[in-house]
Each structure stands twice: as structure tokens, then as C-alpha cells.
Scaffold this active site. Sequence first.
Site, PDB file in Angstrom:
ATOM      1  N   ASP A  54      -8.826   2.091   8.536  1.00  0.00           N
ATOM      2  CA  ASP A  54      -9.268   2.770   9.755  1.00  0.00           C
ATOM      3  C   ASP A  54     -10.748   2.490  10.017  1.00  0.00           C
ATOM      4  O   ASP A  54     -11.321   2.975  11.000  1.00  0.00           O
ATOM      5  CB  ASP A  54      -8.940   4.270   9.734  1.00  0.00           C
ATOM      6  CG  ASP A  54      -9.578   5.016   8.572  1.00  0.00           C
ATOM      7  OD1 ASP A  54     -10.306   4.395   7.778  1.00  0.00           O
ATOM      8  OD2 ASP A  54      -9.335   6.232   8.472  1.00  0.00           O
ATOM      9  N   SER A  55     -11.365   1.661   9.154  1.00  0.00           N
ATOM     10  CA  SER A  55     -12.669   1.072   9.483  1.00  0.00           C
ATOM     11  C   SER A  55     -12.557   0.308  10.801  1.00  0.00           C
ATOM     12  O   SER A  55     -13.570   0.009  11.440  1.00  0.00           O
ATOM     13  CB  SER A  55     -13.131   0.134   8.359  1.00  0.00           C
ATOM     14  OG  SER A  55     -12.095  -0.760   7.998  1.00  0.00           O
ATOM     15  N   ASP A  93      -3.723   2.014   6.688  1.00  0.00           N
ATOM     16  CA  ASP A  93      -4.385   3.310   6.528  1.00  0.00           C
ATOM     17  C   ASP A  93      -3.665   4.399   7.308  1.00  0.00           C
ATOM     18  O   ASP A  93      -3.194   4.172   8.421  1.00  0.00           O
ATOM     19  CB  ASP A  93      -5.823   3.224   7.045  1.00  0.00           C
ATOM     20  CG  ASP A  93      -6.847   3.461   5.958  1.00  0.00           C
ATOM     21  OD1 ASP A  93      -6.485   4.035   4.909  1.00  0.00           O
ATOM     22  OD2 ASP A  93      -8.001   3.067   6.160  1.00  0.00           O
ATOM     23  N   LYS A 122      -2.255   4.080   2.836  1.00  0.00           N
ATOM     24  CA  LYS A 122      -3.396   4.616   2.084  1.00  0.00           C
ATOM     25  C   LYS A 122      -3.755   5.988   2.639  1.00  0.00           C
ATOM     26  O   LYS A 122      -3.870   6.157   3.859  1.00  0.00           O
ATOM     27  CB  LYS A 122      -4.600   3.674   2.143  1.00  0.00           C
ATOM     28  CG  LYS A 122      -5.804   4.206   1.359  1.00  0.00           C
ATOM     29  CD  LYS A 122      -6.862   3.152   1.112  1.00  0.00           C
ATOM     30  CE  LYS A 122      -7.688   2.806   2.309  1.00  0.00           C
ATOM     31  NZ  LYS A 122      -8.410   3.951   2.911  1.00  0.00           N
ATOM     32  N   GLU A 124      -6.431   9.294   2.195  1.00  0.00           N
ATOM     33  CA  GLU A 124      -7.698   9.782   1.637  1.00  0.00           C
ATOM     34  C   GLU A 124      -7.552  11.199   1.094  1.00  0.00           C
ATOM     35  O   GLU A 124      -6.951  12.055   1.743  1.00  0.00           O
ATOM     36  CB  GLU A 124      -8.788   9.776   2.720  1.00  0.00           C
ATOM     37  CG  GLU A 124      -9.179   8.381   3.173  1.00  0.00           C
ATOM     38  CD  GLU A 124     -10.380   8.373   4.113  1.00  0.00           C
ATOM     39  OE1 GLU A 124     -11.070   9.402   4.245  1.00  0.00           O
ATOM     40  OE2 GLU A 124     -10.606   7.309   4.713  1.00  0.00           O
ATOM     41  N   GLU A 191     -14.314   4.792  -3.715  1.00  0.00           N
ATOM     42  CA  GLU A 191     -15.396   4.343  -2.824  1.00  0.00           C
ATOM     43  C   GLU A 191     -16.702   5.067  -3.146  1.00  0.00           C
ATOM     44  O   GLU A 191     -16.753   6.311  -3.196  1.00  0.00           O
ATOM     45  CB  GLU A 191     -15.000   4.596  -1.362  1.00  0.00           C
ATOM     46  CG  GLU A 191     -16.081   4.168  -0.375  1.00  0.00           C
ATOM     47  CD  GLU A 191     -15.606   4.047   1.057  1.00  0.00           C
ATOM     48  OE1 GLU A 191     -14.387   4.156   1.326  1.00  0.00           O
ATOM     49  OE2 GLU A 191     -16.474   3.835   1.933  1.00  0.00           O
TER      50      GLU A 191
HETATM   51  O1  KIV Z   1     -10.897   1.827   6.226  1.00  0.00           O
HETATM   52  C1  KIV Z   1     -11.195   0.999   5.352  1.00  0.00           C
HETATM   53  O2  KIV Z   1     -11.500  -0.160   5.630  1.00  0.00           O
HETATM   54  C2  KIV Z   1     -11.202   1.436   3.981  1.00  0.00           C
HETATM   55  C3  KIV Z   1     -11.850   0.559   2.959  1.00  0.00           C
HETATM   56  C4  KIV Z   1     -13.312   0.712   3.074  1.00  0.00           C
HETATM   57  C5  KIV Z   1     -11.366   0.823   1.592  1.00  0.00           C
HETATM   58  O3  KIV Z   1     -10.731   2.497   3.684  1.00  0.00           O
END
Ligand code: KIV
Length: 273
Positions: A54-55, A93, A122, A124, A191
Site C-alpha cells: 500500500d506504499s 497488501d 499482508k 499490519e 519494519e
Molecule cells: O507497503 C509496502 O510497500 C510495505 C513494505 C514497505 C514492506 O509494506
Amino acid sequence: MYAAEAPPSRPALTVPELRRMKQDGRPIVALTAYDAGFAAVLDAAGVDLVLVGDSLGMVVQGEASTLPVTVDQIVYHSAAVARGLRSALLVADMPFGADATPERALDAGLRLLKEGRAAMVKIEGAGVKLETIRFLVEREIPVCAHLGLTPQSVHRLGGYKVQGRELAAAERLKAEAQAVEAAGASALVLECVPSSLAAAITREVGIPTIGIGAGADCDGQVLVLHDLLGLGVRRPRFVKDFLQDGGSIAGAVRAYAEAVRSRAFPAAEHGYA
Ligand code: KIV
């Protein structure tokens, strides 16, 4: 448009293979991608795991945080990335709020696997997320956990800060790492935590740890693709501009993969005490 050079064939990486890589001491090379073109370059360069992070919100959409990213957007970008991959494992994500309840996370997770073609999602955090992790894993949606600096918690944390420096916080992180493993997570992103703490967690859990700003002793490393290419306005301490070494985008990704596999990256200066 030129297609990426056809890579020598390698077997497609699976979720269980990640654990075997940890057991064998084979470092996991991971990077983010958001479209098919870059995904093909990463795959051809031998990247093991590609994350549609989600970056996306920050490096592609220009937002100030990852919070505005939606499930629709991750599904769209994940499907695009999937079309560029042949062998790398695709992880998508879970956007902020999409995992607020186990049921919502199941709806989102199913979309990420069915439409986004991801093999794993993924998530968090720990705490209330543990039930969600278990709920998804029991329904055949593999989960990669994410602890330490969790960017979706930016408002609670008061910024993007190194986590786990104080003894109590370090002990809490270790307990959370054990808990996400017990809940069924298949991997764990760590992280921005002190390198020594990431090393201790890596020793203590059976699942592979994938570090970003977490030192050289994790089982793998992940970076945001734009950071590796030196595209950010400000370079975080844990980032190295591999385009300088690599000379081209494909060369930069190959240089990163080689540096992670030889454990030349991250160096001590890329980590936190
Ligand atoms: O959103 C993302 O790119 C991430 C990475 C920084 C691990 O969670």
C-alpha cells in the site's frame, strides 16, 4: 514496448518454500511493484517475492500516507503485477481498514487472491489482528504479518519512527512475533526496528522474517522499488540507491538481489541501534 528479456526458467516460488528458505539459510529477496512492466523486470532479475504494497498510495498516487489506498486499487495493481510474473511469489497488501473485522478481511482477501491473483496477503499489526490472521489462514488465505513500524498506524505512532528501542517495547514486539506465528502467519515483515531486536526475533520464530530497516540478520529483505531506484525526495537510512551500482533498472534490481543473497546489503549503516 519491449518485453523484459526471458529469464532462465526457475520454479515458481510457493508459500511453504519460504519456510524452507529460512531453514536452509537462503535469503529471501523481496521488492514492491505496482505494474506488469516492472514486475517482469523483477521476475527476470530473480526476485523471489513481489509485494503490491500500500506504499502504492505514497510512491504512485502521491498521497502523504498509505491510509487512502482502497481494496479496489490493490486488486487492480495486483492483477497487473501478476501478468508480469512467472516465478516470483505475489503478495498483496491488505489496505487500511479492510481488515477491521475478520469478515471484512475475508471479503478483501478473497478479492486479492481471486481477482488480484495474489498467493498471500499482508496484514499490519497483532492484537485484534490475530483473530483476523487465524480467520483467513483457516479459510486458505495465507498471511504475511507486518510488525514494528506499521505505516497504517502513523497517527497513533505520531510519525514514521523506529519501533522497539525501549526494553518494554522490544519485549512486546517479540511477543507479537510469536503470536502472529501461532495465529498461522507464513512470514513476517519487520519494519524499522533495531537490528539486534530483529535478529533475536528471527532466531525465536520458525517463520521467515523479511526486514526493511531491520538489519542484516533477517531471513530476507524487502524495499520499496522507488527507493531502490533513488526516486524518493528523501532517502531513508535503510535504503541504498542501487541504480548507481546497477547502471540500469534491470541492473539495479540484479545488484540488489545479489547484495541481499550475499548478505552485503543491508550494511550496518542501513540499520538502527
Ligand atoms: O507497503 C509496502 O510497500 C510495505 C513494505 C514497505 C514492506 O509494506
